[in-house]
Scaffold this motif. Sequence first.
Motif, PDB file in Angstrom:
ATOM      1  N   ALA A 191       0.840  -1.212   0.000  1.00  0.00           N
ATOM      2  CA  ALA A 191       0.000   0.000   0.000  1.00  0.00           C
ATOM      3  C   ALA A 191       0.870   1.256   0.000  1.00  0.00           C
ATOM      4  CB  ALA A 191      -0.917  -0.016   1.228  1.00  0.00           C
ATOM      5  N   VAL A 192       1.947   1.238   0.767  1.00  0.00           N
ATOM      6  CA  VAL A 192       2.841   2.401   0.813  1.00  0.00           C
ATOM      7  C   VAL A 192       3.524   2.600  -0.541  1.00  0.00           C
ATOM      8  CG1 VAL A 192       4.921   3.359   1.868  1.00  0.00           C
ATOM      9  CG2 VAL A 192       3.218   2.183   3.294  1.00  0.00           C
ATOM     10  N   PHE A 193       4.004   1.507  -1.123  1.00  0.00           N
ATOM     11  CA  PHE A 193       4.649   1.640  -2.439  1.00  0.00           C
ATOM     12  C   PHE A 193       3.650   2.173  -3.471  1.00  0.00           C
ATOM     13  CE2 PHE A 193       7.962  -1.602  -1.076  1.00  0.00           C
ATOM     14  CZ  PHE A 193       9.014  -0.697  -1.100  1.00  0.00           C
ATOM     15  N   ALA A 194       2.415   1.662  -3.404  1.00  0.00           N
ATOM     16  CA  ALA A 194       1.405   2.116  -4.360  1.00  0.00           C
ATOM     17  C   ALA A 194       1.145   3.614  -4.211  1.00  0.00           C
ATOM     18  CB  ALA A 194       0.110   1.329  -4.155  1.00  0.00           C
ATOM     19  N   ALA A 195       1.156   4.085  -2.973  1.00  0.00           N
ATOM     20  CA  ALA A 195       0.925   5.506  -2.733  1.00  0.00           C
ATOM     21  C   ALA A 195       2.036   6.372  -3.330  1.00  0.00           C
ATOM     22  CB  ALA A 195       0.820   5.763  -1.227  1.00  0.00           C
ATOM     23  N   HIS A 196       3.192   5.763  -3.524  1.00  0.00           N
ATOM     24  CA  HIS A 196       4.321   6.496  -4.120  1.00  0.00           C
ATOM     25  C   HIS A 196       4.548   6.086  -5.577  1.00  0.00           C
ATOM     26  CE1 HIS A 196       5.146   7.062   0.205  1.00  0.00           C
ATOM     27  NE2 HIS A 196       5.732   8.182  -0.180  1.00  0.00           N
ATOM     28  N   HIS A 197       3.557   5.380  -6.131  1.00  0.00           N
ATOM     29  CA  HIS A 197       3.602   4.986  -7.542  1.00  0.00           C
ATOM     30  C   HIS A 197       4.794   4.074  -7.851  1.00  0.00           C
ATOM     31  CE1 HIS A 197       0.454   7.963  -8.036  1.00  0.00           C
ATOM     32  NE2 HIS A 197       1.248   8.880  -7.508  1.00  0.00           N
ATOM     33  N   VAL A 198       5.091   3.215  -6.905  1.00  0.00           N
ATOM     34  CA  VAL A 198       6.152   2.220  -7.079  1.00  0.00           C
ATOM     35  C   VAL A 198       5.506   0.838  -7.020  1.00  0.00           C
ATOM     36  CG1 VAL A 198       8.270   1.222  -6.121  1.00  0.00           C
ATOM     37  CG2 VAL A 198       7.888   3.709  -6.026  1.00  0.00           C
ATOM     38  N   GLY A 199       5.866  -0.033  -7.928  1.00  0.00           N
ATOM     39  CA  GLY A 199       5.348  -1.396  -7.885  1.00  0.00           C
ATOM     40  C   GLY A 199       5.874  -2.131  -6.671  1.00  0.00           C
ATOM     41  N   CYS A 200       5.048  -3.016  -6.103  1.00  0.00           N
ATOM     42  CA  CYS A 200       5.451  -3.720  -4.880  1.00  0.00           C
ATOM     43  C   CYS A 200       6.092  -5.073  -5.214  1.00  0.00           C
ATOM     44  CB  CYS A 200       4.243  -3.910  -3.980  1.00  0.00           C
ATOM     45  SG  CYS A 200       4.623  -4.750  -2.412  1.00  0.00           S
ATOM     46  N   PHE A 201       5.267  -6.025  -5.627  1.00  0.00           N
ATOM     47  CA  PHE A 201       5.742  -7.390  -5.869  1.00  0.00           C
ATOM     48  C   PHE A 201       5.441  -7.758  -7.311  1.00  0.00           C
ATOM     49  CE2 PHE A 201       4.675 -11.987  -6.019  1.00  0.00           C
ATOM     50  CZ  PHE A 201       5.897 -12.513  -5.646  1.00  0.00           C
ATOM     51  N   VAL A 202       6.391  -8.407  -7.971  1.00  0.00           N
ATOM     52  CA  VAL A 202       6.194  -8.785  -9.365  1.00  0.00           C
ATOM     53  C   VAL A 202       6.532 -10.260  -9.549  1.00  0.00           C
ATOM     54  CG1 VAL A 202       8.538  -8.069 -10.035  1.00  0.00           C
ATOM     55  CG2 VAL A 202       6.719  -8.197 -11.774  1.00  0.00           C
ATOM     56  N   GLN A 203       5.669 -10.950 -10.291  1.00  0.00           N
ATOM     57  CA  GLN A 203       5.931 -12.349 -10.641  1.00  0.00           C
ATOM     58  C   GLN A 203       5.401 -12.599 -12.043  1.00  0.00           C
ATOM     59  OE1 GLN A 203       5.535 -15.389  -7.769  1.00  0.00           O
ATOM     60  NE2 GLN A 203       5.228 -17.044  -9.222  1.00  0.00           N
ATOM     61  N   GLY A 204       6.139 -13.380 -12.804  1.00  0.00           N
ATOM     62  CA  GLY A 204       5.699 -13.765 -14.130  1.00  0.00           C
ATOM     63  C   GLY A 204       4.865 -15.022 -14.069  1.00  0.00           C
ATOM     64  N   ALA A 205       3.586 -14.865 -13.754  1.00  0.00           N
ATOM     65  CA  ALA A 205       2.719 -16.021 -13.552  1.00  0.00           C
ATOM     66  C   ALA A 205       2.383 -16.753 -14.844  1.00  0.00           C
ATOM     67  CB  ALA A 205       1.425 -15.586 -12.847  1.00  0.00           C
ATOM     68  N   ALA A 206       2.767 -16.169 -15.985  1.00  0.00           N
ATOM     69  CA  ALA A 206       2.566 -16.876 -17.253  1.00  0.00           C
ATOM     70  C   ALA A 206       3.629 -17.948 -17.473  1.00  0.00           C
ATOM     71  CB  ALA A 206       2.582 -15.883 -18.414  1.00  0.00           C
ATOM     72  N   GLN A 207       4.744 -17.843 -16.768  1.00  0.00           N
ATOM     73  CA  GLN A 207       5.801 -18.856 -16.841  1.00  0.00           C
ATOM     74  C   GLN A 207       5.620 -19.746 -15.616  1.00  0.00           C
ATOM     75  OE1 GLN A 207       9.595 -17.038 -17.486  1.00  0.00           O
ATOM     76  NE2 GLN A 207      10.376 -18.786 -18.603  1.00  0.00           N
ATOM     77  N   THR A 208       4.765 -20.744 -15.758  1.00  0.00           N
ATOM     78  CA  THR A 208       4.146 -21.379 -14.603  1.00  0.00           C
ATOM     79  C   THR A 208       5.094 -22.182 -13.721  1.00  0.00           C
ATOM     80  OG1 THR A 208       3.485 -23.205 -16.050  1.00  0.00           O
ATOM     81  CG2 THR A 208       1.869 -21.456 -15.671  1.00  0.00           C
ATOM     82  N   ALA A 209       6.263 -22.561 -14.224  1.00  0.00           N
ATOM     83  CA  ALA A 209       7.187 -23.304 -13.366  1.00  0.00           C
ATOM     84  C   ALA A 209       7.557 -22.489 -12.135  1.00  0.00           C
ATOM     85  CB  ALA A 209       8.435 -23.686 -14.148  1.00  0.00           C
TER      86      ALA A 209
END
Length: 461
Positions: A191-209
């Motif tokens: 929530a804090v990162f979002a308030a500063h327009h910074v992405g929090c967590f990223v995962q490539g869920a299309a690469q399912t392994a």
Amino acid sequence: MPRSATAARPRLLGAVTAVAALLLGGCAGGPLPATEDKGPADSGSLTWWGWTPDEAPAEAYIKAFHKAYPRIKVTYKKLTIDGYNAALRPALASSVGPDVYAVAPGSGNGPVKQYSVFGVDLAPAVRKELGPGWRSKLASIGVGSLTADGKLAALSAGATYAGSLWIDKDLFDRYGLKAPADYAEWKHVCAVFAAHHVGCFVQGAAQTAFNEDTIQAIADNVRPGVWEKAMAGRVPWTDPTIVKALGLWQRLFKDGIMQSGALGTMQYPDANNAFMSGKYAMVMMGTWYMQYATRAGSTAAISGAGVAHPKPFTQVPIPFPDMAGTGHVGALFGDADFGLAVNRRSKHIAAATTFATWLGTSAAGQQTVADVLNDVPALKAATPDWNAVKLTSPDVQRPALQKLLKDVGRSTEPRFATVSADMLTAIGEASTTVASGTSPAKAAATLQEAAEKDAAARRTH
């Protein structure tokens, strides 16, 4: 004390034992030629194919190897994760394949059971390098998982372990945040990162392994060991632990911790580049990310992500947050990362064996592996020389990396080594359908159905 990579005295490795048997083994090109001594052991020009490591670690390995064997030239070709198998099989079945190629346990990239037929038995070379007690000097995770059809099909460079998250500590410090230890804290930092327009967590869920890494970490948080038992068929996939883990995975999407569009994002290069370029503060990656804690590794990775003027930042591993509220955190699971196999069709078998054996078993080669931090070394005696490793922020990163390496030493849980191709596909489908709204219980039932079909297929072969 760790020995320098430059201290090793060049050793000429012996020729490979001749094997006259012709192998069919499903090879598209028909019977393979007999294995025999080909070329000198200390000179030649080799090609090496792999989907890992990155170019920077590979260059470091080759540079150190050339100091010991200046007359053997090695050229590394890195293929994409998803394109590796498709490119390797026809190459090995022809006369233009690489001299050295990467294989791995399990059914993912370069499965050793599938590609061992194309390689020579490397046990005689290792025995000559390390003596009759060679098995006790190497990590069993690398020897056992890369042995197929009764031969040592490849030499492990080292192991990798998943289960951790990596954070951009500079971003956390900028906004006065600490690494999340539980789910409530994870939601707060996002929530804090979002308030500063910074992405929090990223995962490539299309690469399912890679989804399996996250779900396995969650399952170990719910109840340690159940995921491994389910993989071994000792508990059903409908076990409440698995159902709950799938439900918590679903919450990552519902609660907005997983980034928008995750199901259309690849882990490599998309999620990796998003983290390296500073767009996101957290990413699900394993011990292979240790290499980016170094100034050289971080700079190369940030540049590779498309940043014009790369500036290294402080990357540190943290335990997976306690989503289930059980206190069971910090589980790590792993396999031999990649092993180097020597192509039976190579015209430079002896020199290729020299390279594979040097990287996988020699003190100099394994010291280089340890110091690059891409893999946990296969040679038990090899540990990083922290005075030689140039970290971005040593005071912060060194204790974190030392703890991570200490923790992986206690891990006994496999990552992909025991996962069949069918189950890997089933887990990938379950991860995406649950993320899209399918009930965890229904997805667990499909996993159990897939496991029963897989077991039946195994019994008939």
